[in-house]
Design an enzyme around this catalytic site. Structure first.
Site, PDB file in Angstrom:
ATOM      1  N   SER A  88      -2.976   7.485  -1.830  1.00 60.52           N
ATOM      2  CA  SER A  88      -1.974   8.473  -2.232  1.00 60.52           C
ATOM      3  C   SER A  88      -2.667   9.819  -2.411  1.00 60.52           C
ATOM      4  O   SER A  88      -3.829   9.888  -2.789  1.00 60.52           O
ATOM      5  CB  SER A  88      -1.228   8.036  -3.497  1.00 60.52           C
ATOM      6  N   SER A 116      -6.893   8.533   0.756  1.00 66.07           N
ATOM      7  CA  SER A 116      -5.946   9.339   1.540  1.00 66.07           C
ATOM      8  C   SER A 116      -6.653  10.474   2.274  1.00 66.07           C
ATOM      9  O   SER A 116      -7.599  11.065   1.763  1.00 66.07           O
ATOM     10  CB  SER A 116      -4.881   9.915   0.606  1.00 66.07           C
ATOM     11  N   GLN A 140      -7.531   6.342   5.005  1.00 65.60           N
ATOM     12  CA  GLN A 140      -6.203   6.513   5.620  1.00 65.60           C
ATOM     13  C   GLN A 140      -6.218   7.764   6.486  1.00 65.60           C
ATOM     14  O   GLN A 140      -6.626   8.827   6.045  1.00 65.60           O
ATOM     15  CB  GLN A 140      -5.139   6.632   4.523  1.00 65.60           C
ATOM     16  N   TYR A 142      -4.295  10.553   9.046  1.00 64.71           N
ATOM     17  CA  TYR A 142      -3.213  11.201   9.787  1.00 64.71           C
ATOM     18  C   TYR A 142      -3.860  11.787  11.033  1.00 64.71           C
ATOM     19  O   TYR A 142      -4.871  12.494  10.934  1.00 64.71           O
ATOM     20  CB  TYR A 142      -2.563  12.318   8.956  1.00 64.71           C
ATOM     21  N   THR A 168      -1.652   5.819   9.427  1.00 65.94           N
ATOM     22  CA  THR A 168      -0.277   5.784   8.912  1.00 65.94           C
ATOM     23  C   THR A 168       0.688   6.052  10.061  1.00 65.94           C
ATOM     24  O   THR A 168       0.600   7.090  10.715  1.00 65.94           O
ATOM     25  CB  THR A 168      -0.119   6.811   7.780  1.00 65.94           C
ATOM     26  N   ARG A 177      12.621  14.302   0.484  1.00 65.32           N
ATOM     27  CA  ARG A 177      12.516  13.976  -0.946  1.00 65.32           C
ATOM     28  C   ARG A 177      13.172  15.065  -1.775  1.00 65.32           C
ATOM     29  O   ARG A 177      12.663  16.179  -1.875  1.00 65.32           O
ATOM     30  CB  ARG A 177      11.050  13.833  -1.326  1.00 65.32           C
ATOM     31  N   LYS A 261      -0.713   1.248   9.253  1.00 67.17           N
ATOM     32  CA  LYS A 261      -0.008   1.199   7.963  1.00 67.17           C
ATOM     33  C   LYS A 261       1.384   1.788   8.114  1.00 67.17           C
ATOM     34  O   LYS A 261       1.525   2.957   8.486  1.00 67.17           O
ATOM     35  CB  LYS A 261      -0.794   2.001   6.919  1.00 67.17           C
ATOM     36  N   SER A 283       4.686  -1.625   5.142  1.00 63.88           N
ATOM     37  CA  SER A 283       4.872  -0.599   4.111  1.00 63.88           C
ATOM     38  C   SER A 283       6.047   0.279   4.476  1.00 63.88           C
ATOM     39  O   SER A 283       6.276   0.559   5.661  1.00 63.88           O
ATOM     40  CB  SER A 283       3.596   0.262   4.022  1.00 63.88           C
ATOM     41  N   HIS A 285       6.091   3.208   2.782  1.00 57.77           N
ATOM     42  CA  HIS A 285       5.529   4.423   2.189  1.00 57.77           C
ATOM     43  C   HIS A 285       6.067   4.605   0.763  1.00 57.77           C
ATOM     44  O   HIS A 285       6.342   5.709   0.312  1.00 57.77           O
ATOM     45  CB  HIS A 285       5.888   5.626   3.069  1.00 57.77           C
ATOM     46  N   GLY A 317       4.458  -1.768  -1.821  1.00 51.17           N
ATOM     47  CA  GLY A 317       5.812  -1.310  -2.120  1.00 51.17           C
ATOM     48  C   GLY A 317       6.436  -2.071  -3.274  1.00 51.17           C
ATOM     49  O   GLY A 317       6.851  -3.217  -3.113  1.00 51.17           O
ATOM     50  N   GLY A 339       0.350   1.401  -5.028  1.00 48.18           N
ATOM     51  CA  GLY A 339       0.215   2.854  -4.977  1.00 48.18           C
ATOM     52  C   GLY A 339       0.394   3.438  -6.362  1.00 48.18           C
ATOM     53  O   GLY A 339      -0.567   3.731  -7.083  1.00 48.18           O
TER      54      GLY A 339
HETATM   55  C1  LIG Z   1       2.563  10.309  -4.498  1.00 43.84           C
HETATM   56  C2  LIG Z   1       2.295   9.469  -3.316  1.00 43.84           C
HETATM   57  C3  LIG Z   1       1.514   9.976  -2.292  1.00 43.84           C
HETATM   58  C4  LIG Z   1       1.261   9.220  -1.163  1.00 43.84           C
HETATM   59  N1  LIG Z   1       0.445   9.722  -0.200  1.00 43.84           N
HETATM   60  C5  LIG Z   1       0.171   8.966   0.890  1.00 43.84           C
HETATM   61  C6  LIG Z   1      -0.715   9.431   1.883  1.00 43.84           C
HETATM   62  O1  LIG Z   1      -1.309  10.506   1.757  1.00 43.84           O
HETATM   63  N2  LIG Z   1      -0.906   8.654   2.963  1.00 43.84           N
HETATM   64  C7  LIG Z   1      -0.273   7.428   3.120  1.00 43.84           C
HETATM   65  O2  LIG Z   1      -0.479   6.759   4.123  1.00 43.84           O
HETATM   66  N3  LIG Z   1       0.541   6.952   2.161  1.00 43.84           N
HETATM   67  C8  LIG Z   1       0.772   7.680   1.062  1.00 43.84           C
HETATM   68  N4  LIG Z   1       1.611   7.178   0.102  1.00 43.84           N
HETATM   69  C9  LIG Z   1       2.196   5.832   0.250  1.00 43.84           C
HETATM   70  C10 LIG Z   1       1.294   4.757  -0.383  1.00 43.84           C
HETATM   71  O3  LIG Z   1       0.145   4.558   0.386  1.00 43.84           O
HETATM   72  C11 LIG Z   1       1.988   3.395  -0.504  1.00 43.84           C
HETATM   73  O4  LIG Z   1       2.473   2.999   0.751  1.00 43.84           O
HETATM   74  C12 LIG Z   1       3.098   3.332  -1.547  1.00 43.84           C
HETATM   75  O5  LIG Z   1       2.831   4.169  -2.647  1.00 43.84           O
HETATM   76  C13 LIG Z   1       3.262   1.898  -2.017  1.00 43.84           C
HETATM   77  O6  LIG Z   1       4.325   1.750  -2.889  1.00 43.84           O
HETATM   78  P1  LIG Z   1       4.189   1.675  -4.504  1.00 43.84           P
HETATM   79  O7  LIG Z   1       3.864   3.055  -4.948  1.00 43.84           O
HETATM   80  O8  LIG Z   1       5.532   1.219  -4.903  1.00 43.84           O
HETATM   81  O9  LIG Z   1       3.103   0.678  -4.832  1.00 43.84           O
HETATM   82  C14 LIG Z   1       1.832   7.919  -1.051  1.00 43.84           C
HETATM   83  C15 LIG Z   1       2.602   7.414  -2.096  1.00 43.84           C
HETATM   84  C16 LIG Z   1       2.828   8.154  -3.229  1.00 43.84           C
HETATM   85  C17 LIG Z   1       3.646   7.564  -4.338  1.00 43.84           C
HETATM   86  O1  LIG Z   2       3.426  12.507  -0.101  1.00 43.08           O
HETATM   87  C1  LIG Z   2       3.209  11.609   0.721  1.00 43.08           C
HETATM   88  O2  LIG Z   2       3.743  10.485   0.641  1.00 43.08           O
HETATM   89  C2  LIG Z   2       2.340  11.860   1.860  1.00 43.08           C
HETATM   90  O3  LIG Z   2       2.072  10.948   2.597  1.00 43.08           O
HETATM   91  C3  LIG Z   2       1.798  13.215   2.107  1.00 43.08           C
HETATM   92  C4  LIG Z   2       2.038  13.849   3.319  1.00 43.08           C
HETATM   93  C5  LIG Z   2       1.563  15.141   3.540  1.00 43.08           C
HETATM   94  C6  LIG Z   2       0.829  15.778   2.550  1.00 43.08           C
HETATM   95  C7  LIG Z   2       0.585  15.135   1.339  1.00 43.08           C
HETATM   96  C8  LIG Z   2       1.055  13.846   1.120  1.00 43.08           C
END
Ligand SMILES: Cc1cc2nc3c(=O)[nH]c(=O)nc-3n(C[C@H](O)[C@H](O)[C@H](O)COP(=O)(O)O)c2cc1C
Ligand SMILES: O=C(O)C(=O)c1ccccc1
Length: 398
Positions: A88, A116, A140, A142, A168, A177, A261, A283, A285, A317, A339
């Site tokens: 995250s 991340s 992870q 991008y 991802t 959002r 992912k 996932s 996300h 998730g 997460g």
């Molecule tokens: C605030 C936040 C930021 C996230 N940023 C990323 C990210 O940068 N890259 C990514 O692949 N997933 C990101 N995710 C998704 C998480 O990897 C994950 O799939 C998800 O949080 C799992 O669900 P949970 O929070 O209910 O455990 C993010 C999730 C949250 C809550």
């Molecule tokens: O916020 C997120 O879930 C995420 O994956 C993300 C995407 C771009 C920039 C920062 C976080």
């Protein structure tokens, strides 16, 4: 209730839900909103949780459960228990040393961390904090439109000692959002994204990117901002495909495994396996991308059945209990990730808070296994689960 001599009150949080409630009081509104939110009506966030309550455990009893072994192996590395930490963004916003504290907790508890791309600590510092290349962490990724930039990042994380890239695949554009659009997320000046090569000298004067991405209300504006984000490597190139992207990533690294992912269907799981992915993370996300998709445990069943054991299947998730982990493993997952729960721990007390969260999940899993008659992860079988029968009264075995 007033304390009496007979009551011993311990204010330490004992459940992930209690950690979440405390995190809410500790985090600034905009940070809380960013971390807790899902996309649009947040149906899929809710569904992630509800699916666990619909799964009913069918325990086996009177088995010798003196010793419970929760060890899990991925890519030849043994972890103490099958719960790792999902990637995250911006963890320094949450507390302590951000990603460094999460890394220390993950190695402290002998589990997996996925860092991340949008981390506020460098990939090298995170490995150092975790105690060096034995950490067996994943990165992870991008994939940027500028493939040279991504190629350099891949070489950099490989040199730092990461064992796998988690690509991802559910983020060609950012999810819608609403909370994030209403409350601006600001990355304060001292925080930066050290895994990104920043070619924009004026970036620090500009508003944070997610906000810009989500504020765009017409196509022209949206295209312009998405383009700027992709140019920086913060978001995926939207043109990525199974045929082109997995082979390209594979060519960039000789040592790292390639994990995808964000798979939610049997069809994509098959394309992933056929395309040479080394593992799949089921996932959505955390409900932040496409709202209206199924829960991840529902998707897990079709993915596991399609993959047929050819590659490990991970899932994240809505996991907030050891019994949730048990249910995922019973459905056929090899490993689980959390997460937000890790972030609530980080907000509570840095490294120690993340360790407490991991400990709760480990203890709850262990106890669920003992009470269900499973001595190790292999003994957690799908037949230990059921769902309420629609055609009558009782439980239908899965
Ligand atoms: C605030 C936040 C930021 C996230 N940023 C990323 C990210 O940068 N890259 C990514 O692949 N997933 C990101 N995710 C998704 C998480 O990897 C994950 O799939 C998800 O949080 C799992 O669900 P949970 O929070 O209910 O455990 C993010 C999730 C949250 C809550
Ligand atoms: O916020 C997120 O879930 C995420 O994956 C993300 C995407 C771009 C920039 C920062 C976080």
């Amino acid at each position: 209730m007033a304390k009496t001599d007979l009551e011993v009150h311990d204010d330490k949080p004992l459940t992930i839900a209690e950690f979440e409630a405390i995190a809410k009081t500790k985090l600034k509104q905009q940070v809380w909103d960013y971390y807790v939110s899902g996309a649009e009506d947040q149906i899929s966030i809710q569904r992630n949780r509800e699916a666990f309550t619909r799964l009913i455990i069918r325990p086996r009893v009177f088995r010798d459960v003196t010793k419970i072994d929760t060890a899990a192996t991925l890519f030849g590395k043994e972890y103490a228990f099958p719960v790792g930490i999902s990637p995250s963004a911006y963890q320094k916003l949450v507390g302590g040393d951000g990603e460094l504290d999460v890394a220390r907790a993950a190695t402290g508890r002998k589990t997996l961390m996925i860092l991340s791309t949008n981390a506020t600590c460098s990939c090298e510092d995170v490995i150092d904090a975790a105690g060096g290349p034995d950490a067996h962490f994943w990165f992870q990724l991008y994939v940027s439109q500028n493939r040279e930039k991504s190629a350099r990042l891949i070489r950099r994380v490989e040199a730092a000692g990461y064992k796998a890239l988690a690509v991802t695949v559910d983020t060609p554009v950012l999810g819608n959002r609403i909370n994030e659009r209403k409350t601006q997320l600001i990355l304060p000046a001292p925080l930066s994204l050290p895994n990104m090569e920043d070619t924009d000298p004026d970036r620090s004067k500009k508003p944070s990117l997610n906000r810009e991405l989500l504020q765009a209300t017409n196509r022209q504006e949206a295209d312009r901002v998405q383009e700027a984000a992709r140019e920086r490597g913060l978001l995926n190139d939207p043109s990525l495909t199974w045929n082109e992207t997995i082979p390209w990533i594979r060519k960039q690294t000789s040592t790292m495994k390639v994990v995808v992912k964000g798979v939610m269907t049997a069809e994509d799981a098959l394309l992933a396996v056929e395309g040479g992915a080394d593992a799949i993370v089921v996932s959505n996300h955390g409900g932040r991308q496409l709202d209206g998709v199924s829960s991840t445990v529902e998707a897990l069943v079709e993915v596991v059945d399609a993959v047929k054991g050819r590659v490990p299947v991970l899932v994240d998730g809505g996991i907030t209990r050891g019994s949730d982990v048990f249910k995922c493993l019973a459905l056929g997952a090899d490993f689980c990730l959390v997460g937000r729960p890790a972030l609530w721990g980080l907000a509570y007390d840095g490294r120690r808070g993340v360790e407490m969260v991991l400990d709760i999940l480990e203890r709850e899993l262990s106890r669920t296994m003992a009470l269900s008659g499973a001595r190790n992860l292999q003994e957690i079988q799908r037949g230990m689960l059921g769902v309420e029968r629609r055609d009558g009264f009782g439980i239908a075995k899965l």
